[in-house]
Design a protein around this motif. Sequence first.
Motif, PDB file in Angstrom:
ATOM      1  N   LEU A  28       5.783 -11.746  16.818  1.00  0.00           N
ATOM      2  CA  LEU A  28       5.109 -11.373  15.594  1.00  0.00           C
ATOM      3  C   LEU A  28       5.683 -10.349  14.794  1.00  0.00           C
ATOM      4  O   LEU A  28       5.622 -10.099  13.629  1.00  0.00           O
ATOM      5  CB  LEU A  28       3.674 -10.912  16.163  1.00  0.00           C
ATOM      6  N   ILE A  29       6.110  -9.364  15.529  1.00  0.00           N
ATOM      7  CA  ILE A  29       6.634  -8.047  14.659  1.00  0.00           C
ATOM      8  C   ILE A  29       7.986  -8.701  14.136  1.00  0.00           C
ATOM      9  O   ILE A  29       8.337  -8.148  12.862  1.00  0.00           O
ATOM     10  CB  ILE A  29       7.141  -7.006  15.853  1.00  0.00           C
ATOM     11  N   GLU A  30       8.924  -9.425  14.826  1.00  0.00           N
ATOM     12  CA  GLU A  30      10.048  -9.804  14.149  1.00  0.00           C
ATOM     13  C   GLU A  30       9.932 -11.006  13.029  1.00  0.00           C
ATOM     14  O   GLU A  30      10.749 -11.011  12.151  1.00  0.00           O
ATOM     15  CB  GLU A  30      11.022 -10.545  15.117  1.00  0.00           C
ATOM     16  N   HIS A  31       8.793 -11.697  13.118  1.00  0.00           N
ATOM     17  CA  HIS A  31       9.120 -13.084  12.453  1.00  0.00           C
ATOM     18  C   HIS A  31       7.448 -13.355  11.822  1.00  0.00           C
ATOM     19  O   HIS A  31       7.177 -14.075  11.077  1.00  0.00           O
ATOM     20  CB  HIS A  31       9.145 -14.331  13.342  1.00  0.00           C
ATOM     21  N   GLY A  32       6.761 -12.402  12.213  1.00  0.00           N
ATOM     22  CA  GLY A  32       5.282 -12.466  11.468  1.00  0.00           C
ATOM     23  C   GLY A  32       4.506 -13.858  12.279  1.00  0.00           C
ATOM     24  O   GLY A  32       5.163 -14.824  12.918  1.00  0.00           O
ATOM     25  N   PHE A  33       3.301 -14.047  11.866  1.00  0.00           N
ATOM     26  CA  PHE A  33       2.613 -15.292  12.318  1.00  0.00           C
ATOM     27  C   PHE A  33       2.983 -16.779  11.869  1.00  0.00           C
ATOM     28  O   PHE A  33       3.248 -17.532  12.723  1.00  0.00           O
ATOM     29  CB  PHE A  33       1.162 -15.122  12.125  1.00  0.00           C
ATOM     30  N   HIS A  96      -3.304   0.801   6.850  1.00  0.00           N
ATOM     31  CA  HIS A  96      -3.019  -0.253   7.898  1.00  0.00           C
ATOM     32  C   HIS A  96      -2.791  -1.616   7.438  1.00  0.00           C
ATOM     33  O   HIS A  96      -1.840  -2.400   7.750  1.00  0.00           O
ATOM     34  CB  HIS A  96      -4.082  -0.368   8.840  1.00  0.00           C
ATOM     35  N   TRP A  97      -3.683  -1.934   6.316  1.00  0.00           N
ATOM     36  CA  TRP A  97      -3.388  -3.174   5.389  1.00  0.00           C
ATOM     37  C   TRP A  97      -2.438  -3.588   4.869  1.00  0.00           C
ATOM     38  O   TRP A  97      -1.771  -4.686   4.797  1.00  0.00           O
ATOM     39  CB  TRP A  97      -4.656  -3.129   4.611  1.00  0.00           C
ATOM     40  N   SER A  98      -1.440  -2.285   4.527  1.00  0.00           N
ATOM     41  CA  SER A  98      -0.001  -2.500   3.879  1.00  0.00           C
ATOM     42  C   SER A  98       0.913  -2.319   4.811  1.00  0.00           C
ATOM     43  O   SER A  98       1.965  -2.453   4.427  1.00  0.00           O
ATOM     44  CB  SER A  98      -0.203  -1.559   2.638  1.00  0.00           C
ATOM     45  N   SER A  99       0.712  -1.975   5.994  1.00  0.00           N
ATOM     46  CA  SER A  99       1.841  -1.934   6.906  1.00  0.00           C
ATOM     47  C   SER A  99       2.455  -3.220   7.564  1.00  0.00           C
ATOM     48  O   SER A  99       1.767  -4.126   7.220  1.00  0.00           O
ATOM     49  CB  SER A  99       1.323  -0.987   8.238  1.00  0.00           C
ATOM     50  N   ALA A 103       0.361  -6.533   7.706  1.00  0.00           N
ATOM     51  CA  ALA A 103       0.801  -7.833   7.167  1.00  0.00           C
ATOM     52  C   ALA A 103       0.610  -9.080   8.281  1.00  0.00           C
ATOM     53  O   ALA A 103       0.053 -10.100   7.875  1.00  0.00           O
ATOM     54  CB  ALA A 103       2.651  -7.746   6.878  1.00  0.00           C
ATOM     55  N   VAL A 104       0.943  -8.788   9.470  1.00  0.00           N
ATOM     56  CA  VAL A 104       0.662  -9.767  10.310  1.00  0.00           C
ATOM     57  C   VAL A 104      -1.049 -10.067  10.447  1.00  0.00           C
ATOM     58  O   VAL A 104      -1.339 -11.330  10.576  1.00  0.00           O
ATOM     59  CB  VAL A 104       1.088  -9.455  12.017  1.00  0.00           C
ATOM     60  N   LEU A 105      -1.873  -9.061  10.564  1.00  0.00           N
ATOM     61  CA  LEU A 105      -3.426  -9.068  10.549  1.00  0.00           C
ATOM     62  C   LEU A 105      -3.821 -10.065   9.377  1.00  0.00           C
ATOM     63  O   LEU A 105      -4.426 -10.894   9.436  1.00  0.00           O
ATOM     64  CB  LEU A 105      -3.890  -7.841  10.542  1.00  0.00           C
ATOM     65  N   ARG A 106      -3.051  -9.787   8.047  1.00  0.00           N
ATOM     66  CA  ARG A 106      -3.384 -10.601   6.827  1.00  0.00           C
ATOM     67  C   ARG A 106      -3.029 -12.182   6.987  1.00  0.00           C
ATOM     68  O   ARG A 106      -3.766 -13.092   6.744  1.00  0.00           O
ATOM     69  CB  ARG A 106      -2.725 -10.046   5.564  1.00  0.00           C
ATOM     70  N   GLU A 107      -1.885 -12.458   7.880  1.00  0.00           N
ATOM     71  CA  GLU A 107      -1.584 -13.707   8.060  1.00  0.00           C
ATOM     72  C   GLU A 107      -2.432 -14.373   8.929  1.00  0.00           C
ATOM     73  O   GLU A 107      -3.108 -15.557   9.186  1.00  0.00           O
ATOM     74  CB  GLU A 107      -0.246 -14.093   8.662  1.00  0.00           C
ATOM     75  N   GLY A 172      -5.712  -9.197  -4.904  1.00  0.00           N
ATOM     76  CA  GLY A 172      -4.774 -10.123  -4.012  1.00  0.00           C
ATOM     77  C   GLY A 172      -3.693  -8.868  -3.790  1.00  0.00           C
ATOM     78  O   GLY A 172      -2.375  -9.899  -3.811  1.00  0.00           O
ATOM     79  N   VAL A 173      -3.873  -7.935  -3.654  1.00  0.00           N
ATOM     80  CA  VAL A 173      -2.653  -7.027  -2.994  1.00  0.00           C
ATOM     81  C   VAL A 173      -3.153  -6.232  -1.904  1.00  0.00           C
ATOM     82  O   VAL A 173      -4.302  -6.320  -1.608  1.00  0.00           O
ATOM     83  CB  VAL A 173      -2.148  -5.903  -4.192  1.00  0.00           C
ATOM     84  N   PRO A 174      -2.080  -5.891  -1.054  1.00  0.00           N
ATOM     85  CA  PRO A 174      -2.467  -5.451   0.353  1.00  0.00           C
ATOM     86  C   PRO A 174      -2.822  -3.912   0.488  1.00  0.00           C
ATOM     87  O   PRO A 174      -2.783  -3.406   1.410  1.00  0.00           O
ATOM     88  CB  PRO A 174      -1.249  -5.744   1.239  1.00  0.00           C
ATOM     89  N   THR A 175      -2.814  -3.256  -0.727  1.00  0.00           N
ATOM     90  CA  THR A 175      -3.123  -1.925  -0.812  1.00  0.00           C
ATOM     91  C   THR A 175      -3.990  -1.563  -2.086  1.00  0.00           C
ATOM     92  O   THR A 175      -3.611  -2.117  -2.967  1.00  0.00           O
ATOM     93  CB  THR A 175      -2.076  -0.955  -0.580  1.00  0.00           C
ATOM     94  N   ALA A 176      -4.845  -0.622  -1.879  1.00  0.00           N
ATOM     95  CA  ALA A 176      -5.412   0.005  -3.356  1.00  0.00           C
ATOM     96  C   ALA A 176      -5.076   1.460  -3.461  1.00  0.00           C
ATOM     97  O   ALA A 176      -4.637   1.965  -2.766  1.00  0.00           O
ATOM     98  CB  ALA A 176      -7.263  -0.014  -2.962  1.00  0.00           C
ATOM     99  N   PRO A 177      -4.910   1.639  -4.805  1.00  0.00           N
ATOM    100  CA  PRO A 177      -4.561   3.103  -5.106  1.00  0.00           C
ATOM    101  C   PRO A 177      -5.603   4.054  -4.866  1.00  0.00           C
ATOM    102  O   PRO A 177      -6.918   3.811  -4.404  1.00  0.00           O
ATOM    103  CB  PRO A 177      -4.723   2.952  -6.669  1.00  0.00           C
ATOM    104  N   ASP A 178      -5.247   5.272  -4.506  1.00  0.00           N
ATOM    105  CA  ASP A 178      -6.081   6.221  -3.664  1.00  0.00           C
ATOM    106  C   ASP A 178      -7.217   6.651  -4.691  1.00  0.00           C
ATOM    107  O   ASP A 178      -8.269   6.882  -4.120  1.00  0.00           O
ATOM    108  CB  ASP A 178      -5.088   7.677  -3.434  1.00  0.00           C
TER     109      ASP A 178
END
Length: 199
Positions: A28-33, A96-99, A103-107, A172-178
């Motif tokens: 998962l770390i190397e190739h993602g889901f 976490h969401w943008s780490s 990315a694995v979690l989003r997949e 539709g993006v993995p992070t939100a502005p502070d």
Amino acid sequence: MRDDLTTQTRRRGATLESAILRAAAAELIEHGFAGLTMDRVAKRAGTNKNAIYRRWPDRLALGIAAYRQLATTIEPPDTGVLRDDALELLRRANRHWSSPLGAVLRELLGAAGGAQSLMAQVPEQSADAMTAMWLTVLGRAVARGEADPAALHPRVATVAIVLLRNEFVTRGVPTAPDEVLIDIIDEVYLPLVRKRGQV
């Protein structure tokens, strides 16, 4: 003699399961889901696909189990101020969401679709775990006199993280502005929990 040695060194039960999960987590770390395959996990774990399928019915179930090996349980913040605690919870989720792990979690979330029983196995995505963390933070604030006791309701306690998730989905993006996180806390969350029950 050779057969006896093979039998003695063959991994079974928890030992084999642990080896498979470590291999799947590394994949998962190397190739993602998207790149997770039973063949690669079996090769990396030094076993065969049948051993994997006996424990996990499909790639998604294995991916979620492997993600659980990577995810860490975190304690809720306790700064002594509700605003700071709530903002820190949102910032943690945002980071976490943008780490890479996010990315694995989003997949996994995308692949699981409506499979809520599977997603309940992911620690920080479990509704119970998330609710408990926010209720802990809010409960401390109630004890300090910062929030109305009537606010101690699961839907009220978690409204900030629900709004942040909505940002991820609608933008539709993995992070939100502070500044978005600050708005959620200052304009919605704090007024809600402080005025709850007041006319």
